[in-house]
Motif scaffolding. Structure first.
Motif, PDB file in Angstrom:
ATOM      1  N   ILE A 272       0.868  -1.176   0.000  1.00  0.00           N
ATOM      2  CA  ILE A 272       0.000   0.000   0.000  1.00  0.00           C
ATOM      3  C   ILE A 272       0.901   1.221   0.000  1.00  0.00           C
ATOM      4  O   ILE A 272       1.786   1.346   0.850  1.00  0.00           O
ATOM      5  CB  ILE A 272      -0.931   0.039   1.215  1.00  0.00           C
ATOM      6  CG1 ILE A 272      -1.883  -1.164   1.201  1.00  0.00           C
ATOM      7  CG2 ILE A 272      -1.730   1.343   1.246  1.00  0.00           C
ATOM      8  CD1 ILE A 272      -2.791  -1.234   2.419  1.00  0.00           C
ATOM      9  N   ALA A 273       0.684   2.117  -0.958  1.00  0.00           N
ATOM     10  CA  ALA A 273       1.507   3.327  -1.073  1.00  0.00           C
ATOM     11  C   ALA A 273       0.616   4.556  -1.064  1.00  0.00           C
ATOM     12  O   ALA A 273      -0.364   4.624  -1.819  1.00  0.00           O
ATOM     13  CB  ALA A 273       2.327   3.286  -2.360  1.00  0.00           C
ATOM     14  N   LEU A 274       0.941   5.533  -0.219  1.00  0.00           N
ATOM     15  CA  LEU A 274       0.208   6.798  -0.200  1.00  0.00           C
ATOM     16  C   LEU A 274       0.664   7.656  -1.371  1.00  0.00           C
ATOM     17  O   LEU A 274       1.859   7.762  -1.650  1.00  0.00           O
ATOM     18  CB  LEU A 274       0.448   7.530   1.121  1.00  0.00           C
ATOM     19  CG  LEU A 274       0.016   6.803   2.398  1.00  0.00           C
ATOM     20  CD1 LEU A 274       0.292   7.678   3.616  1.00  0.00           C
ATOM     21  CD2 LEU A 274      -1.452   6.415   2.343  1.00  0.00           C
ATOM     22  N   ILE A 275      -0.295   8.290  -2.028  1.00  0.00           N
ATOM     23  CA  ILE A 275      -0.001   9.102  -3.211  1.00  0.00           C
ATOM     24  C   ILE A 275      -0.354  10.571  -2.983  1.00  0.00           C
ATOM     25  O   ILE A 275       0.327  11.462  -3.476  1.00  0.00           O
ATOM     26  CB  ILE A 275      -0.757   8.543  -4.426  1.00  0.00           C
ATOM     27  CG1 ILE A 275      -0.298   7.099  -4.700  1.00  0.00           C
ATOM     28  CG2 ILE A 275      -0.573   9.404  -5.665  1.00  0.00           C
ATOM     29  CD1 ILE A 275      -1.109   6.394  -5.759  1.00  0.00           C
ATOM     30  N   ALA A 276      -1.393  10.844  -2.238  1.00  0.00           N
ATOM     31  CA  ALA A 276      -1.823  12.217  -1.961  1.00  0.00           C
ATOM     32  C   ALA A 276      -2.610  12.211  -0.654  1.00  0.00           C
ATOM     33  O   ALA A 276      -3.192  11.194  -0.281  1.00  0.00           O
ATOM     34  CB  ALA A 276      -2.670  12.760  -3.119  1.00  0.00           C
ATOM     35  N   PRO A 277      -2.582  13.354   0.063  1.00  0.00           N
ATOM     36  CA  PRO A 277      -1.975  14.634  -0.326  1.00  0.00           C
ATOM     37  C   PRO A 277      -0.488  14.697   0.011  1.00  0.00           C
ATOM     38  O   PRO A 277      -0.040  14.077   0.975  1.00  0.00           O
ATOM     39  CB  PRO A 277      -2.750  15.645   0.529  1.00  0.00           C
ATOM     40  CG  PRO A 277      -3.071  14.863   1.786  1.00  0.00           C
ATOM     41  CD  PRO A 277      -3.343  13.452   1.316  1.00  0.00           C
ATOM     42  N   GLN A 278       0.253  15.454  -0.807  1.00  0.00           N
ATOM     43  CA  GLN A 278       1.660  15.694  -0.489  1.00  0.00           C
ATOM     44  C   GLN A 278       1.778  16.533   0.769  1.00  0.00           C
ATOM     45  O   GLN A 278       2.627  16.291   1.618  1.00  0.00           O
ATOM     46  CB  GLN A 278       2.352  16.438  -1.640  1.00  0.00           C
ATOM     47  CG  GLN A 278       2.702  15.595  -2.838  1.00  0.00           C
ATOM     48  CD  GLN A 278       3.732  16.303  -3.705  1.00  0.00           C
ATOM     49  OE1 GLN A 278       4.741  16.792  -3.200  1.00  0.00           O
ATOM     50  NE2 GLN A 278       3.482  16.355  -4.996  1.00  0.00           N
ATOM     51  N   ARG A 279       0.928  17.554   0.840  1.00  0.00           N
ATOM     52  CA  ARG A 279       0.962  18.462   1.987  1.00  0.00           C
ATOM     53  C   ARG A 279      -0.453  18.600   2.541  1.00  0.00           C
ATOM     54  O   ARG A 279      -1.234  19.415   2.068  1.00  0.00           O
ATOM     55  CB  ARG A 279       1.519  19.823   1.570  1.00  0.00           C
ATOM     56  CG  ARG A 279       1.759  20.766   2.740  1.00  0.00           C
ATOM     57  CD  ARG A 279       2.265  22.125   2.280  1.00  0.00           C
ATOM     58  NE  ARG A 279       2.551  22.988   3.399  1.00  0.00           N
ATOM     59  CZ  ARG A 279       3.714  23.051   4.033  1.00  0.00           C
ATOM     60  NH1 ARG A 279       4.704  22.276   3.636  1.00  0.00           N
ATOM     61  NH2 ARG A 279       3.906  23.870   5.040  1.00  0.00           N
ATOM     62  N   PRO A 280      -0.809  17.823   3.550  1.00  0.00           N
ATOM     63  CA  PRO A 280      -2.165  17.905   4.096  1.00  0.00           C
ATOM     64  C   PRO A 280      -2.422  19.235   4.783  1.00  0.00           C
ATOM     65  O   PRO A 280      -1.488  19.948   5.166  1.00  0.00           O
ATOM     66  CB  PRO A 280      -2.201  16.761   5.111  1.00  0.00           C
ATOM     67  CG  PRO A 280      -1.002  15.918   4.821  1.00  0.00           C
ATOM     68  CD  PRO A 280       0.010  16.823   4.219  1.00  0.00           C
ATOM     69  N   GLY A 281      -3.677  19.529   4.956  1.00  0.00           N
ATOM     70  CA  GLY A 281      -4.075  20.698   5.718  1.00  0.00           C
ATOM     71  C   GLY A 281      -4.856  20.277   6.943  1.00  0.00           C
ATOM     72  O   GLY A 281      -5.284  19.127   7.067  1.00  0.00           O
ATOM     73  N   VAL A 282      -5.042  21.210   7.868  1.00  0.00           N
ATOM     74  CA  VAL A 282      -5.907  20.948   9.009  1.00  0.00           C
ATOM     75  C   VAL A 282      -7.331  21.085   8.484  1.00  0.00           C
ATOM     76  O   VAL A 282      -7.940  22.154   8.531  1.00  0.00           O
ATOM     77  CB  VAL A 282      -5.617  21.927  10.164  1.00  0.00           C
ATOM     78  CG1 VAL A 282      -6.557  21.659  11.339  1.00  0.00           C
ATOM     79  CG2 VAL A 282      -4.168  21.797  10.602  1.00  0.00           C
TER      80      VAL A 282
END
Length: 303
Positions: free
Chosen positions: A173-183
């Motif tokens: 399993i690989a995460l692709i997004a988000p690169q930069r999460p927000g609150v």
């Protein structure tokens, strides 16, 4: 009244701890989360018949998910390729000489609008003294190869995990997004892959049948995000959505980050029939001062 007082005290403890942890984290790292939006050349090959350029974000191959753009030119005609089939095969060798691979798109797809072949590769290990990677690209019966280096992914929001499922299969399993999460409520995108155990011994090297992976179809990735460090009490957040597959074969869901800091994405992976491939339920108890329990299938992130 006593219950109300305890609840307020616990909430104040959590809020205060969040602020302190965030401040300490920023002071410790002093750096922003890296983001990459530009494709740059990560490797090139000239085998006398074709010149090939392989581009990735930031011009680097990272552990985890990498989108790749490939362009190739015939050295005799100086014409770029657009109708030929191009295959893409990453092969890893360990200290004992064992050959393995990782999830990848073997038959690259030509993007006429942007004039390149597109694909992906999910590297499961970084290059080091005992692990090396080589790319094998095939064009019209000709093979071009190059050694590459795979670096650690500095953005923990793009982490990955490899595991053996309850069915005995090998998964990634690989995460692709988000690169930069927000609150905020963030769209969470992941790729889920399974190794195809070959039915027969290799015919030649590298035999792509020995290194084949499948994008798993119709699974569900149940999501339970938590802040596991003791000061956070392993609390979760509302409005999260499990990940399901879309037409591009990737899995989409929603993760709601209510504050910055250390988070664990706890997962339970279910197949098309609802059978659990991997993962365990996480207790719902609020446990300030105690490190939170994690699912046996999880990915840690940090923002």
């Amino acid at each position: 009244m006593k219950f109300y007082y305890c609840l307020v005290t616990a909430m104040l403890f959590a809020v205060t701890s969040c602020t302190l942890d965030k401040t300490d984290y920023e002071a410790e790292t002093g750096a922003e989360i890296p983001e990459h939006y530009e494709f740059e050349e990560a490797a090139s090959i000239n085998n006398g018949i074709y010149t090939i350029s392989i581009e990735t974000l930031n011009g680097t191959f990272y552990k985890g998910y990498n989108q790749v753009h490939v362009t190739a030119t015939n050295t005799q005609t100086n014409e770029p390729l657009s109708t030929e089939e191009i295959t893409f095969l990453p092969v890893k060798a360990d200290a004992s000489g064992n050959a393995m691979s990782c999830p990848h798109k073997y038959n690259l797809a030509y993007d006429a609008e942007n004039a390149y072949y597109s694909g992906y590769v999910v590297f499961t290990e970084v290059s080091n003294n005992t692990t090396s990677w080589k790319l094998y690209l095939g064009i019209n019966g000709n093979t071009a190869t190059t050694d590459i280096s795979v670096a650690e992914q500095p953005n923990k929001n793009l982490n990955m995990t490899a595991f053996t499922g309850n069915d005995g299969g090998s998964y990634v399993i690989a995460l692709i997004a988000p690169q930069r999460p927000g609150v905020a409520e963030n769209e969470l995108v992941a790729g889920i892959y399974k190794y195809n155990t070959p039915d027969a011994p290799p015919v030649t090297f590298p035999d792509p049948e020995q290194f084949s992976y499948t994008e798993v179809q119709g699974y569900t990735l149940r999501l339970d995000p938590r802040m596991p460090q003791p000061s956070m009490g392993n609390h979760s957040s509302p409005n999260n959505q499990d990940l399901t597959q879309h037409e591009d074969s990737l899995y989409y869901g929603v993760v709601n980050y209510t504050m910055t800091g250390n988070w664990t994405l706890n997962f339970i992976l279910e197949n098309q029939n609802g059978l659990i491939i991997k993962g365990t339920e996480v207790p719902t108890d609020f446990t300030p001062g105690i490190e939170g329990v994690k699912s046996e299938l999880h990915i840690d992130i940090l923002f």
